[in-house]
Design a protein around this motif. Structure first.
Motif, PDB file in Angstrom:
ATOM      1  N   THR A   1       0.850  -1.187   0.000  1.00 37.28           N
ATOM      2  CA  THR A   1       0.000   0.000   0.000  1.00 37.28           C
ATOM      3  C   THR A   1       0.887   1.238   0.000  1.00 37.28           C
ATOM      4  OG1 THR A   1      -0.068  -0.062   2.398  1.00 37.28           O
ATOM      5  CG2 THR A   1      -1.880  -1.137   1.217  1.00 37.28           C
TER       6      THR A   1
ATOM      7  N   ALA B   1       0.601   5.874   0.177  1.00 31.86           N
ATOM      8  CA  ALA B   1      -0.262   7.035   0.408  1.00 31.86           C
ATOM      9  C   ALA B   1       0.486   8.327   0.118  1.00 31.86           C
ATOM     10  CB  ALA B   1      -0.750   7.032   1.854  1.00 31.86           C
TER      11      ALA B   1
ATOM     12  N   TYR C   1       4.542   6.267  -7.479  1.00 32.32           N
ATOM     13  CA  TYR C   1       3.801   5.210  -6.773  1.00 32.32           C
ATOM     14  C   TYR C   1       4.393   3.841  -7.086  1.00 32.32           C
ATOM     15  CZ  TYR C   1      -0.283   2.142  -5.903  1.00 32.32           C
ATOM     16  OH  TYR C   1      -1.127   1.146  -5.491  1.00 32.32           O
TER      17      TYR C   1
ATOM     18  N   TRP D   1      -4.703   7.594   0.814  1.00 31.61           N
ATOM     19  CA  TRP D   1      -4.294   6.324   0.213  1.00 31.61           C
ATOM     20  C   TRP D   1      -4.508   6.312  -1.292  1.00 31.61           C
ATOM     21  CZ3 TRP D   1      -1.382   3.547   3.255  1.00 31.61           C
ATOM     22  CH2 TRP D   1      -1.518   3.713   4.629  1.00 31.61           C
TER      23      TRP D   1
ATOM     24  N   ARG E   1      -5.522   4.232  -4.061  1.00 31.50           N
ATOM     25  CA  ARG E   1      -6.243   2.958  -4.165  1.00 31.50           C
ATOM     26  C   ARG E   1      -6.192   2.349  -5.555  1.00 31.50           C
ATOM     27  NH1 ARG E   1     -11.957   3.452  -2.104  1.00 31.50           N
ATOM     28  NH2 ARG E   1     -11.939   1.338  -2.927  1.00 31.50           N
ATOM     29  N   GLY E   2      -6.065   3.192  -6.547  1.00 29.68           N
ATOM     30  CA  GLY E   2      -5.994   2.650  -7.899  1.00 29.68           C
ATOM     31  C   GLY E   2      -5.416   3.682  -8.851  1.00 29.68           C
TER      32      GLY E   2
ATOM     33  N   TYR F   1     -10.172   1.665 -11.504  1.00 32.63           N
ATOM     34  CA  TYR F   1     -11.274   1.111 -10.713  1.00 32.63           C
ATOM     35  C   TYR F   1     -11.024  -0.372 -10.403  1.00 32.63           C
ATOM     36  CZ  TYR F   1     -13.900   5.287 -12.257  1.00 32.63           C
ATOM     37  OH  TYR F   1     -14.303   6.572 -12.509  1.00 32.63           O
TER      38      TYR F   1
ATOM     39  N   ALA G   1      -8.697  -0.563  -7.612  1.00 35.49           N
ATOM     40  CA  ALA G   1      -9.285  -0.064  -6.361  1.00 35.49           C
ATOM     41  C   ALA G   1     -10.479  -0.919  -5.910  1.00 35.49           C
ATOM     42  CB  ALA G   1      -9.741   1.384  -6.554  1.00 35.49           C
TER      43      ALA G   1
ATOM     44  N   THR H   1     -13.684   9.394  -0.714  1.00 33.35           N
ATOM     45  CA  THR H   1     -12.994   8.888  -1.902  1.00 33.35           C
ATOM     46  C   THR H   1     -13.173   9.871  -3.057  1.00 33.35           C
ATOM     47  OG1 THR H   1     -13.334   6.587  -1.249  1.00 33.35           O
ATOM     48  CG2 THR H   1     -12.891   6.982  -3.575  1.00 33.35           C
TER      49      THR H   1
ATOM     50  N   SER I   1      -8.284   7.808  -1.400  1.00 35.33           N
ATOM     51  CA  SER I   1      -9.230   7.693  -0.279  1.00 35.33           C
ATOM     52  C   SER I   1      -8.569   8.053   1.035  1.00 35.33           C
ATOM     53  CB  SER I   1      -9.746   6.249  -0.143  1.00 35.33           C
ATOM     54  OG  SER I   1     -10.647   5.915  -1.151  1.00 35.33           O
TER      55      SER I   1
END
Lengths: 167, 383
Positions: free
Chosen positions: B4, B6, B94, B231, B233-234, B263, B266, B362, B382
């Motif tokens: 993960t 962020a 990332y 975070w 997420r995708g 998507y 995520a 989000t 998010s």
């Protein structure tokens, strides 16, 4: 090996074919103009060159004095605002002798681009030109001094110093 | 299991139509210093890798990456520069975290559009040189053609497109860092000159100067650094085709594919319900609507009605471009998408001031590289 081949297959292209437009090429001449904002540090530096003075800046953490000045010490990440006037003398760190100019034409009089470490700065100074010196006499470690344009001709530019000459 | 990561710090300088008091280096420094302060990191001690986003033609310097490290604290460190949108840069940073080789990285993008005196020519040099460029048309015509086809195929109206300008420049009015915030009404937009039919003058975003920096950290490190990590997420990105002769002129396929990828990563199946708001490219007013549909935030042909009904206003069911978007904030060249992502971070952290949305968890940011490209990049963030 190719010397043994009497005739190559295909049709060779010659300069005449290119000149005659037999090879299709599209030309485009770019129009690119930029006006870079000099910013806080370099504006002051250029302003002082116009005044006939060299100004550097000191890092309060590593105590290094650098020129050209900048707003942050790249080694310490410390903001810099301690301005320091410097001598217009220095030492040649390295140089080259250019017999070919920017436009690739042959130079009758060679150019001497050099890195000059300015007295009072910490291994910092100018990328500039040397003059009043023969190719045989240029030396690393040579002491040099700025030759300034007359005050009325100075414009706040790196070329306000015409060149550096041996001291 | 995927690592993960962020966003743990953001900083920016600008955004202004001109910035004669600062060099581009000083703008980058200002943004970086703020982001590092925000993240509580020292670049030389803590940041392991630096990613910048820049395009030589925009900067006027070949091999521009050489001029990047000093003012972002990256001297003597791993630094590289990519061309692309700022969100491409965010994704590059990332991915460095995902490798496990790095725990803290940064991304920077900026615009000194005011210094590129022949910016419209730079834009024209993006055209294919042999069989498109010799026609000599101003490349904004590509947006005009696309808008024409989009309106034709979806039934979206010119009034609905103009409403995007009213909304976004109005939102910009509430954003102190927006360069082009303004109260304009529908009539002003519709009566502004038709410059590239059916595109009107006020429907084209104006440029702005500025810089955006973000600090990213891997999961555990992020939680040590801040109580409010944002975070990632995708992420997704896609290029369709440069070919003006064969591309999809209706549906922004690049945006659809970028979103599908983001998507999927995520785990988002119903974006309209699972995402609270979006900051998406609106370089031209119709683009916001076309992108909303491509990003599956609504069905095809629905976006125009949503903007007309006020559903995408600050107090609507699904706010779009609360920052003011590109129309309100200003087009930031390579930094435009990162500017969109910046607003998502500020909104999720509850730091968006007068334009703060209530209860958002989000958000989606989507950037587009502008005409003549079909290059886009998306990120879902998010709390």
């Amino acid at each position: 090996m190719s010397a043994k081949i009497e005739s190559f297959p295909g049709t060779p292209l010659s300069q005449a074919d290119l000149d005659a437009g037999k090879v299709l090429t599209t030309y485009w001449k770019p129009k690119l103009e930029y006006g870079w904002d000099a910013g806080v540090a370099i504006s002051r530096y250029l302003e002082e060159l116009k005044n006939g003075r060299i100004i550097g800046i000191k890092c309060s953490r590593c105590r290094r004095v650098v020129v050209p000045p900048r707003v942050v010490c790249e080694w310490c990440w410390e903001p810099m605002n301690d301005w320091v006037y410097l001598q217009d003398t220095g030492t040649v760190n390295t140089y080259s002798i250019c017999y070919i100019r920017w436009d690739a034409s042959r130079a009758k009089e060679p150019q001497f681009p050099a890195v000059i470490w300015i007295d009072g700065a910490s291994n910092a100074g100018f990328l500039h030109l040397l003059d009043e010196v023969d190719p045989d006499d240029v030396k690393i470690g040579m002491k040099v001094q700025a030759v300034w344009k007359p005050a009325e001709e100075r414009a706040g530019s790196i070329t306000d110093i015409e060149y550096f000459k041996p001291l | 299991m995927r690592r993960t990561a962020a966003i743990v710090g953001v900083g920016y300088s600008g955004f202004r139509s001109i910035s004669p008091d600062l060099s581009y280096k000083e703008m980058m420094y200002e943004a970086a210093a703020k982001a590092y302060e925000d993240a509580g990191v020292d670049p030389q001690r803590d940041i392991e890798s630096f990613v910048s986003v820049a395009e030589d033609f925009n900067e006027g310097t070949s091999i521009f990456d050489e001029y990047v490290p000093d003012q972002i604290g990256g001297a003597l460190k791993p630094v590289h520069t990519i061309p692309g949108d700022g969100i491409h840069g965010l994704i590059a940073a990332y991915m460095q975290l995902l490798t496990g080789a790095m725990d803290i990285v940064m991304v920077e993008a900026h615009s000194k559009a005011s210094n590129a005196l022949t910016l419209s020519d730079v834009m024209a040099y993006a055209m294919e040189p042999i069989y498109n460029r010799p026609l000599g048309a101003n490349p904004h015509f590509i947006a005009g053609m696309e808008m024409n086809r989009y309106l034709h195929s979806t039934g979206t109206t010119e009034e609905q497109c103009a409403q995007v300008v009213v909304k976004n420049r109005g939102n910009g009015f509430l954003n102190p860092s927006a360069a082009h915030g303004a109260r304009v009404d529908l009539e002003m937009v519709l009566s502004s000159e038709t410059v590239f039919y059916p595109l009107k003058k006020l429907e084209i975003s104006s440029h702005a100067d500025g810089a955006v920096v973000m600090v990213l950290a891997s999961g555990e490190v992020a939680e040590e650094l801040t109580s409010l990590p944002i975070w990632i997420r995708g992420v997704g990105w896609c290029n369709e085709t440069p070919s003006l002769e064969t591309r999809d002129w209706e549906g922004a396929t690049y945006a659809r594919k970028s979103a599908e990828m983001a998507y999927g990563m995520a785990g988002i199946r119903h974006p309209w319900q699972e995402i609270d708001f979006a900051e998406i490219d609106d370089t031209y007013a119709y683009k916001e609507l076309q992108h909303m549909e491509a990003l599956n935030l609504c069905r095809k042909g629905e976006a125009g009605h949503l903007v007309q009904e006020g559903a995408t206003e600050l107090d609507g069911a699904f706010p779009v471009n609360p920052s003011g978007g590109t129309l309100g904030v200003g087009h930031l060249l390579d930094a435009s998408g990162l500017g969109r992502a910046l607003e998502v971070v500020l909104q999720l952290r509850g730091e968006a001031g007068e334009r703060q949305l209530g209860e958002v968890e989000t958000g989606l940011a989507f950037g587009w590289r502008g005409v003549p490209t079909t290059s886009g990049a998306a990120v879902v963030l998010s709390v």
